[in-house]
Design a protein around this motif. Structure first.
Motif, PDB file in Angstrom:
ATOM      1  N   VAL A   1      -4.637   5.437  22.928  1.00 42.85           N
ATOM      2  CA  VAL A   1      -3.388   4.852  23.415  1.00 42.85           C
ATOM      3  C   VAL A   1      -2.270   5.477  23.255  1.00 42.85           C
ATOM      4  CG1 VAL A   1      -2.321   2.568  23.388  1.00 42.85           C
ATOM      5  CG2 VAL A   1      -4.728   2.781  22.584  1.00 42.85           C
TER       6      VAL A   1
ATOM      7  N   TYR B   1     -14.139   3.605   9.583  1.00 35.48           N
ATOM      8  CA  TYR B   1     -13.111   2.787  10.331  1.00 35.48           C
ATOM      9  C   TYR B   1     -14.033   2.148  11.498  1.00 35.48           C
ATOM     10  CZ  TYR B   1      -9.835   2.299  14.149  1.00 35.48           C
ATOM     11  OH  TYR B   1      -9.245   1.941  15.150  1.00 35.48           O
TER      12      TYR B   1
ATOM     13  N   ASN C   1      -9.544  -4.343   4.302  1.00 34.96           N
ATOM     14  CA  ASN C   1      -8.410  -4.636   5.171  1.00 34.96           C
ATOM     15  C   ASN C   1      -9.016  -5.224   6.444  1.00 34.96           C
ATOM     16  OD1 ASN C   1      -6.168  -5.615   6.168  1.00 34.96           O
ATOM     17  ND2 ASN C   1      -5.386  -3.523   6.593  1.00 34.96           N
TER      18      ASN C   1
ATOM     19  N   SER D   1      -6.256   2.172  10.215  1.00 31.56           N
ATOM     20  CA  SER D   1      -7.105   2.771  11.323  1.00 31.56           C
ATOM     21  C   SER D   1      -6.917   4.408  11.362  1.00 31.56           C
ATOM     22  CB  SER D   1      -6.591   2.395  12.725  1.00 31.56           C
ATOM     23  OG  SER D   1      -5.113   1.965  12.777  1.00 31.56           O
TER      24      SER D   1
ATOM     25  N   TYR E   1       2.617  -0.607  16.736  1.00 33.99           N
ATOM     26  CA  TYR E   1       2.733   0.194  17.930  1.00 33.99           C
ATOM     27  C   TYR E   1       2.263  -0.793  19.003  1.00 33.99           C
ATOM     28  CZ  TYR E   1       1.463   3.274  21.707  1.00 33.99           C
ATOM     29  OH  TYR E   1       1.405   3.932  22.924  1.00 33.99           O
ATOM     30  N   ILE E   2       0.849  -1.246  18.829  1.00 31.26           N
ATOM     31  CA  ILE E   2       0.351  -2.019  20.221  1.00 31.26           C
ATOM     32  C   ILE E   2       0.628  -3.269  19.976  1.00 31.26           C
ATOM     33  CG2 ILE E   2      -1.795  -2.256  21.346  1.00 31.26           C
ATOM     34  CD1 ILE E   2      -2.973   0.141  20.055  1.00 31.26           C
TER      35      ILE E   2
ATOM     36  N   PHE F   1      -4.455  -7.004  15.597  1.00 28.98           N
ATOM     37  CA  PHE F   1      -4.097  -5.902  16.032  1.00 28.98           C
ATOM     38  C   PHE F   1      -4.186  -5.208  14.554  1.00 28.98           C
ATOM     39  CE2 PHE F   1      -2.277  -7.473  19.457  1.00 28.98           C
ATOM     40  CZ  PHE F   1      -2.645  -6.775  20.781  1.00 28.98           C
TER      41      PHE F   1
ATOM     42  N   ASP G   1       2.666  -9.831  10.022  1.00 24.30           N
ATOM     43  CA  ASP G   1       2.541  -8.429   9.791  1.00 24.30           C
ATOM     44  C   ASP G   1       3.019  -8.200   8.516  1.00 24.30           C
ATOM     45  OD1 ASP G   1       2.533  -5.726  12.012  1.00 24.30           O
ATOM     46  OD2 ASP G   1       2.821  -5.559   9.786  1.00 24.30           O
ATOM     47  N   ASN G   2       2.148  -7.414   7.587  1.00 28.50           N
ATOM     48  CA  ASN G   2       2.585  -6.917   6.207  1.00 28.50           C
ATOM     49  C   ASN G   2       3.542  -5.829   5.953  1.00 28.50           C
ATOM     50  OD1 ASN G   2       0.641  -4.889   6.527  1.00 28.50           O
ATOM     51  ND2 ASN G   2      -0.680  -5.436   5.195  1.00 28.50           N
TER      52      ASN G   2
ATOM     53  N   LYS H   1     -14.891  -1.862  12.248  1.00 25.42           N
ATOM     54  CA  LYS H   1     -14.512  -2.593  13.515  1.00 25.42           C
ATOM     55  C   LYS H   1     -15.663  -3.227  14.138  1.00 25.42           C
ATOM     56  CE  LYS H   1     -10.012  -1.641  14.146  1.00 25.42           C
ATOM     57  NZ  LYS H   1      -9.087  -2.582  14.565  1.00 25.42           N
TER      58      LYS H   1
ATOM     59  N   HIS I   1       4.059   6.164  14.044  1.00 26.29           N
ATOM     60  CA  HIS I   1       3.158   6.142  12.759  1.00 26.29           C
ATOM     61  C   HIS I   1       3.315   7.075  11.776  1.00 26.29           C
ATOM     62  CE1 HIS I   1       0.125   4.654  15.884  1.00 26.29           C
ATOM     63  NE2 HIS I   1       0.339   3.637  15.226  1.00 26.29           N
TER      64      HIS I   1
ATOM     65  N   GLN J   1       2.689  -2.732   6.531  1.00 25.56           N
ATOM     66  CA  GLN J   1       2.441  -1.392   5.657  1.00 25.56           C
ATOM     67  C   GLN J   1       2.496  -0.249   6.581  1.00 25.56           C
ATOM     68  OE1 GLN J   1      -1.689  -2.587   4.911  1.00 25.56           O
ATOM     69  NE2 GLN J   1      -2.445  -1.412   6.749  1.00 25.56           N
ATOM     70  N   THR J   2       2.332  -0.417   7.938  1.00 31.18           N
ATOM     71  CA  THR J   2       2.612   0.719   8.817  1.00 31.18           C
ATOM     72  C   THR J   2       3.546   0.194   9.899  1.00 31.18           C
ATOM     73  OG1 THR J   2       0.598   0.180  10.244  1.00 31.18           O
ATOM     74  CG2 THR J   2       0.481   1.920   8.519  1.00 31.18           C
ATOM     75  N   GLY J   3       3.912  -1.138   9.950  1.00 24.57           N
ATOM     76  CA  GLY J   3       4.704  -1.688  11.149  1.00 24.57           C
ATOM     77  C   GLY J   3       6.112  -1.715  10.673  1.00 24.57           C
TER      78      GLY J   3
HETATM   79  N1  LIG Z   1      -3.413   3.511  18.506  1.00 24.15           N
HETATM   80  C1  LIG Z   1      -4.597   3.874  18.858  1.00 24.15           C
HETATM   81  O1  LIG Z   1      -4.835   4.790  19.797  1.00 24.15           O
HETATM   82  C2  LIG Z   1      -5.877   2.813  19.108  1.00 24.15           C
HETATM   83  C3  LIG Z   1      -7.065   3.238  19.380  1.00 24.15           C
HETATM   84  C4  LIG Z   1      -7.889   2.492  18.899  1.00 24.15           C
HETATM   85  C5  LIG Z   1      -7.945   1.249  18.372  1.00 24.15           C
HETATM   86  N2  LIG Z   1      -6.592   0.898  17.886  1.00 24.15           N
HETATM   87  C6  LIG Z   1      -6.544  -0.346  17.110  1.00 24.15           C
HETATM   88  O2  LIG Z   1      -5.552  -0.926  17.534  1.00 24.15           O
HETATM   89  C7  LIG Z   1      -4.980  -1.715  16.475  1.00 24.15           C
HETATM   90  C8  LIG Z   1      -3.225  -1.274  16.587  1.00 24.15           C
HETATM   91  O3  LIG Z   1      -3.340  -0.164  16.467  1.00 24.15           O
HETATM   92  P1  LIG Z   1      -1.632   0.472  16.386  1.00 24.15           P
HETATM   93  O4  LIG Z   1      -1.660   1.865  16.797  1.00 24.15           O
HETATM   94  O5  LIG Z   1      -0.699  -0.316  16.999  1.00 24.15           O
HETATM   95  O6  LIG Z   1      -1.552   0.512  14.679  1.00 24.15           O
HETATM   96  P2  LIG Z   1      -0.388   0.121  13.759  1.00 24.15           P
HETATM   97  O7  LIG Z   1      -0.476   0.715  12.546  1.00 24.15           O
HETATM   98  O8  LIG Z   1       1.322   0.600  14.593  1.00 24.15           O
HETATM   99  O9  LIG Z   1      -0.336  -1.424  13.783  1.00 24.15           O
HETATM  100  C9  LIG Z   1      -1.234  -2.156  13.022  1.00 24.15           C
HETATM  101  C10 LIG Z   1      -0.068  -3.408  12.408  1.00 24.15           C
HETATM  102  O10 LIG Z   1      -0.963  -4.233  11.643  1.00 24.15           O
HETATM  103  C11 LIG Z   1      -0.321  -4.257  10.330  1.00 24.15           C
HETATM  104  N3  LIG Z   1      -1.272  -4.735   9.323  1.00 24.15           N
HETATM  105  C12 LIG Z   1      -2.331  -4.147   9.074  1.00 24.15           C
HETATM  106  N4  LIG Z   1      -3.156  -4.658   7.866  1.00 24.15           N
HETATM  107  C13 LIG Z   1      -2.402  -5.752   7.826  1.00 24.15           C
HETATM  108  C14 LIG Z   1      -2.859  -7.151   6.993  1.00 24.15           C
HETATM  109  N5  LIG Z   1      -3.851  -7.114   6.155  1.00 24.15           N
HETATM  110  N6  LIG Z   1      -1.958  -8.092   7.264  1.00 24.15           N
HETATM  111  C15 LIG Z   1      -0.955  -8.185   8.022  1.00 24.15           C
HETATM  112  N7  LIG Z   1      -0.436  -7.219   8.597  1.00 24.15           N
HETATM  113  C16 LIG Z   1      -1.313  -6.055   8.612  1.00 24.15           C
HETATM  114  C17 LIG Z   1       0.538  -3.001  10.050  1.00 24.15           C
HETATM  115  O11 LIG Z   1       1.640  -3.345   9.133  1.00 24.15           O
HETATM  116  C18 LIG Z   1       0.909  -2.712  11.364  1.00 24.15           C
HETATM  117  O12 LIG Z   1       2.103  -3.148  11.941  1.00 24.15           O
HETATM  118  C19 LIG Z   1      -5.693  -1.223  15.255  1.00 24.15           C
HETATM  119  O13 LIG Z   1      -6.491  -2.287  14.809  1.00 24.15           O
HETATM  120  C20 LIG Z   1      -6.397   0.157  15.485  1.00 24.15           C
HETATM  121  O14 LIG Z   1      -7.487   0.396  14.761  1.00 24.15           O
HETATM  122  C21 LIG Z   1      -5.581   1.959  17.904  1.00 24.15           C
END
Ligand SMILES: NC(=O)c1ccc[n+]([C@@H]2O[C@H](COP(=O)([O-])OP(=O)(O)OC[C@H]3O[C@@H](n4cnc5c(N)ncnc54)[C@H](O)[C@@H]3O)[C@@H](O)[C@H]2O)c1
Length: 334
Positions: free
Chosen positions: A171, A141, A92, A77, A11-12, A73, A31-32, A145, A184, A34-36
């Motif tokens: 966010v 979690y 992770n 999470s 997402y971010i 990123f 990106d692996n 971080k 997500h 897993q959630t992307g």
């Molecule tokens: N969304 C929020 O409100 C929020 C708030 C605070 C912090 N964060 C932090 O911001 C970051 C991004 O959040 P998001 O909402 O975009 O999450 P997200 O899950 O959409 O994005 C994380 C991406 O990282 C990839 N990924 C995870 N582990 C991996 C690995 N070992 N190797 C390669 N790729 C990997 C996933 O496939 C995913 O595409 C995260 O670290 C999260 O902890 C998010």
């Protein structure tokens, strides 16, 4: 010069890619998935499907590109899952981050902008939360971080690797003109969950507690638009490139909105009625969490544009309405 975005299909991270590409930066994504979503990888970025913990693909990437900066990123999470599966989170978020830092050290990459979180503060007794508020995570979690923040600190001391740790609050929203948004699975964030209710995908919204010491009795949280958040990442990157010292910054809106207010705003924006049911409080939910982002404004010259909740919800709704099921296979419209 290229920027490596770890987790750039999320997402971010996808919003970071959009902004960097708009600035004509070279963007490499790992990106692996897993959630992307592969559908969120924008044209113009070089994409590697792989894991930070896989040394082979990391060597391939760092040798093939002149990477000068990293935006990190990639993480697990979900607070609740981290309580049940702490080792997965350490694997992770700490081991994965360690693998990344080792490769940065090996290939002499000196700058990293890191996604940290408000969860590093735990349940603070006073608001607004500043960077001086003691970091006392109450779940794995937040702890993982914080561990990455510590690792970056010592890498900065020892190797001159400079970092910014950006502690995000909630966010929300979607890009106003690039077709990327929040998808997500499972969804745990309030705004998209309410929007799913507006789309008829959920029957109702559970409001956890209406007896908090707040005006309407529901919890108050700080929501920051993803575009403003990414703007701060770009400023943080420029700050480091200009020789700025490693530091930690909060990123939030600075105003809090109660759960009731968020639901009311979604009703106003979507024109739909959102059925709601009051449920018991959840353990560990503080009544009010609001950020002070004065430091980011002062040091990075950050000027957020989406202060009001209506515009945050509107951009999220525009994306969810276009993609009611989120990203779908075969969407190559980017
Ligand atoms: N969304 C929020 O409100 C929020 C708030 C605070 C912090 N964060 C932090 O911001 C970051 C991004 O959040 P998001 O909402 O975009 O999450 P997200 O899950 O959409 O994005 C994380 C991406 O990282 C990839 N990924 C995870 N582990 C991996 C690995 N070992 N190797 C390669 N790729 C990997 C996933 O496939 C995913 O595409 C995260 O670290 C999260 O902890 C998010």
């Amino acid at each position: 010069m290229a920027v490596l975005i770890c987790g750039g299909a999320g997402y971010i991270g996808s919003h970071a890619a959009a902004e960097l590409l708009e600035r004509n930066e070279d963007v490499i994504i790992i990106d692996n998935l897993q959630t992307g979503h592969v559908e969120s990888v924008l044209k113009g970025a070089v994409f590697y499907e792989g894991d930070l913990r896989d040394e082979k693909i990391m060597d391939e990437i760092f040798s093939a590109h002149d990477i000068t900066d990293v935006m990190h990123f990639a993480a697990d999470s979900l607070v609740g899952v981290s309580m049940k599966e702490p080792l997965e989170y350490y694997d992770n978020n700490v081991y994965g981050a360690l693998c990344l830092l080792k490769k940065m050290y090996q290939y002499e990459v000196k700058r990293i902008v890191f996604s940290s979180t408000a969860a590093t503060y735990g349940e603070p007794e006073t608001v607004p939360i500043t960077e001086e508020t003691p970091a006392k995570p109450t779940n794995p979690y937040g702890q993982t971080k914080l561990a990455m923040e510590d690792m970056m600190h010592w890498c900065s001391e020892a190797y001159g690797m400079e970092f910014t740790a950006l502690r995000y609050f909630n966010v929300a929203g979607a890009h106003p003109h690039v077709d990327i948004g929040e998808d997500h699975k499972p969804e745990t964030h309030l705004i998209p969950i309410i929007l799913q209710t507006a789309l008829g995908q959920r029957e109702k919204i559970y409001v956890f507690g209406d007896d908090y010491p707040t005006e309407d009795g529901t919890c108050i949280r700080d929501y920051i638009h993803v575009k403003d958040l990414i703007q701060a990442h770009i400023l943080a990157l420029d700050y480091l490139r200009d020789g700025g010292a490693s530091d930690v910054f909060n990123l939030g809106n600075g105003s809090g909105f109660s759960v009731q207010e968020v639901i009311d705003t979604v009703e106003k924006v979507t024109g739909k009625t959102i059925p709601r049911e009051i449920a018991p409080r959840r353990a560990g939910d503080p009544p009010v969490l609001i950020a002070s982002s004065e430091k980011a404004k002062r040091v990075l010259n950050w000027k957020p544009e989406y202060a009001d909740l209506g515009s945050i919800v509107q951009t999220a709704w525009d994306w969810h309405r276009r993609h009611p099921q989120g990203y779908s296979e075969g969407d190559d419209s980017k």
